[in-house]
Motif scaffolding. Sequence first.
Motif, short mmCIF file in Angstrom:
data_model
loop_
_atom_site.label_atom_id
_atom_site.label_comp_id
_atom_site.label_asym_id
_atom_site.label_seq_id
_atom_site.Cartn_x
_atom_site.Cartn_y
_atom_site.Cartn_z
N TRP A 19 4.19 -5.62 5.92
CA TRP A 19 4.80 -4.40 5.39
C TRP A 19 4.32 -4.13 3.97
O TRP A 19 4.31 -5.03 3.11
CB TRP A 19 6.32 -4.54 5.36
CG TRP A 19 6.97 -4.62 6.69
CD1 TRP A 19 6.44 -4.24 7.89
CD2 TRP A 19 8.27 -5.14 6.98
NE1 TRP A 19 7.34 -4.48 8.91
CE2 TRP A 19 8.47 -5.02 8.38
CE3 TRP A 19 9.29 -5.68 6.18
CZ2 TRP A 19 9.65 -5.44 9.00
CZ3 TRP A 19 10.46 -6.08 6.80
CH2 TRP A 19 10.64 -5.96 8.20
N SER A 20 3.96 -2.90 3.71
CA SER A 20 3.69 -2.46 2.34
C SER A 20 5.01 -2.21 1.65
O SER A 20 6.07 -2.24 2.29
CB SER A 20 2.85 -1.18 2.35
OG SER A 20 3.62 -0.11 2.92
N ARG A 21 4.97 -1.92 0.37
CA ARG A 21 6.20 -1.57 -0.35
C ARG A 21 6.84 -0.33 0.27
O ARG A 21 8.06 -0.26 0.42
CB ARG A 21 5.89 -1.32 -1.83
CG ARG A 21 5.50 -2.56 -2.61
CD ARG A 21 5.12 -2.21 -4.04
NE ARG A 21 6.23 -1.63 -4.78
CZ ARG A 21 7.13 -2.35 -5.45
NH1 ARG A 21 7.05 -3.67 -5.45
NH2 ARG A 21 8.13 -1.76 -6.11
N GLN A 22 6.00 0.63 0.65
CA GLN A 22 6.53 1.85 1.27
C GLN A 22 7.18 1.54 2.61
O GLN A 22 8.25 2.07 2.93
CB GLN A 22 5.41 2.87 1.44
CG GLN A 22 5.86 4.20 2.01
CD GLN A 22 6.79 4.98 1.08
OE1 GLN A 22 6.76 4.78 -0.13
NE2 GLN A 22 7.61 5.85 1.64
N ASP A 23 6.52 0.70 3.42
CA ASP A 23 7.09 0.32 4.71
C ASP A 23 8.47 -0.30 4.53
O ASP A 23 9.44 0.08 5.20
CB ASP A 23 6.19 -0.69 5.43
CG ASP A 23 4.88 -0.09 5.88
OD1 ASP A 23 4.83 1.13 6.12
OD2 ASP A 23 3.90 -0.85 6.01
N ALA A 24 8.55 -1.28 3.63
CA ALA A 24 9.81 -1.99 3.42
C ALA A 24 10.89 -1.06 2.88
O ALA A 24 12.06 -1.15 3.28
CB ALA A 24 9.59 -3.17 2.46
N LEU A 25 10.51 -0.15 1.99
CA LEU A 25 11.49 0.79 1.45
C LEU A 25 12.01 1.72 2.53
O LEU A 25 13.21 2.02 2.57
CB LEU A 25 10.84 1.60 0.31
CG LEU A 25 11.77 2.58 -0.42
CD1 LEU A 25 12.95 1.85 -1.04
CD2 LEU A 25 11.00 3.33 -1.50
N GLU A 26 11.14 2.15 3.42
CA GLU A 26 11.59 3.01 4.52
C GLU A 26 12.51 2.25 5.48
O GLU A 26 13.45 2.82 6.04
CB GLU A 26 10.37 3.58 5.26
CG GLU A 26 9.62 4.62 4.43
CD GLU A 26 8.37 5.14 5.12
OE1 GLU A 26 8.15 4.79 6.30
OE2 GLU A 26 7.61 5.89 4.49
N HIS A 27 12.24 0.97 5.68
CA HIS A 27 13.14 0.16 6.51
C HIS A 27 14.52 0.06 5.86
O HIS A 27 15.55 0.16 6.54
CB HIS A 27 12.55 -1.24 6.71
CG HIS A 27 11.30 -1.26 7.53
ND1 HIS A 27 11.01 -0.29 8.46
CD2 HIS A 27 10.26 -2.15 7.56
CE1 HIS A 27 9.85 -0.57 9.03
NE2 HIS A 27 9.39 -1.69 8.51
N LEU A 28 14.54 -0.14 4.55
CA LEU A 28 15.82 -0.17 3.84
C LEU A 28 16.53 1.17 3.94
O LEU A 28 17.76 1.24 4.06
CB LEU A 28 15.60 -0.56 2.38
CG LEU A 28 15.19 -2.01 2.10
CD1 LEU A 28 14.90 -2.20 0.61
CD2 LEU A 28 16.26 -2.99 2.56
#
Length: 248
Positions: free
Chosen positions: A215-224
């Motif tokens: 996960w990129s930072r963007q991926d992880a942020l979207e998951h949150l």
Amino acid sequence: MDHAFAVRKLQEFLSLVGGYLLELDIASADVGAEWPEWPEQLVVQEAIARQIVNAYSPGLGDVEREETEHEASYWYRVRTAAAQALGMASSAEEIAAFLRPVSPSIAADSLHPWVWEPAAPLWAAEARQDAVLAAARTLNRRLQQKLDRHDIGETDLCMQAFDPQDAQSGKLRLRFPGDRATQTWRARQQGAKYFGAGVFLAIRNVAAHEEAVSWSRQDALEHLAALSVLARWIEECTAETASSSPQQ
């Protein structure tokens, strides 16, 4: 377009043409000096530079040699065109970002506190996978507490909690506010049911069972953010017992 490649090749060309112009200036100042010939590499680099220059500004690299023009004058004009293209290539990404339409952004600390508070210290430590997992686990505990259900959790609990069917003894339901006779209300219930189950299946389970995710930072942020949406729905809903369920 590969701007980094363009910058590198234009810089190489400008360095080469600058050295050649210096030799021309020396030869012009010294009457007895031998007139320098074109370096072979200069001819090769000029052909590459022309294509790059025209890619940034069509026609800019088409510098024509005039019959009566001094040798140095021609190369000064070529160098000017290359320098202009270098400026375009060097700032291309910044200019594109500047011209891009203004878009909204997600502020992590504005996510639901059930999600961001457990995730924040891990996110600060660049442990994005652990941050998402901590948020999902906290959200599951909040859901269990609200429904007083500790026998099941996560996917199964979401499927039961948002199910439009009436609550059963010992099995509370989550209910959105609004008119339950409308299609919109039932759509929200069904949507939350499958959304919640999907969040735990596709996000929580991956974070928990994969040794390392990409996960990129963007991926992880979207998951949150997805977890945050579910958290707000859970908080918005009323926990309904079998005795409080309206008669259908």
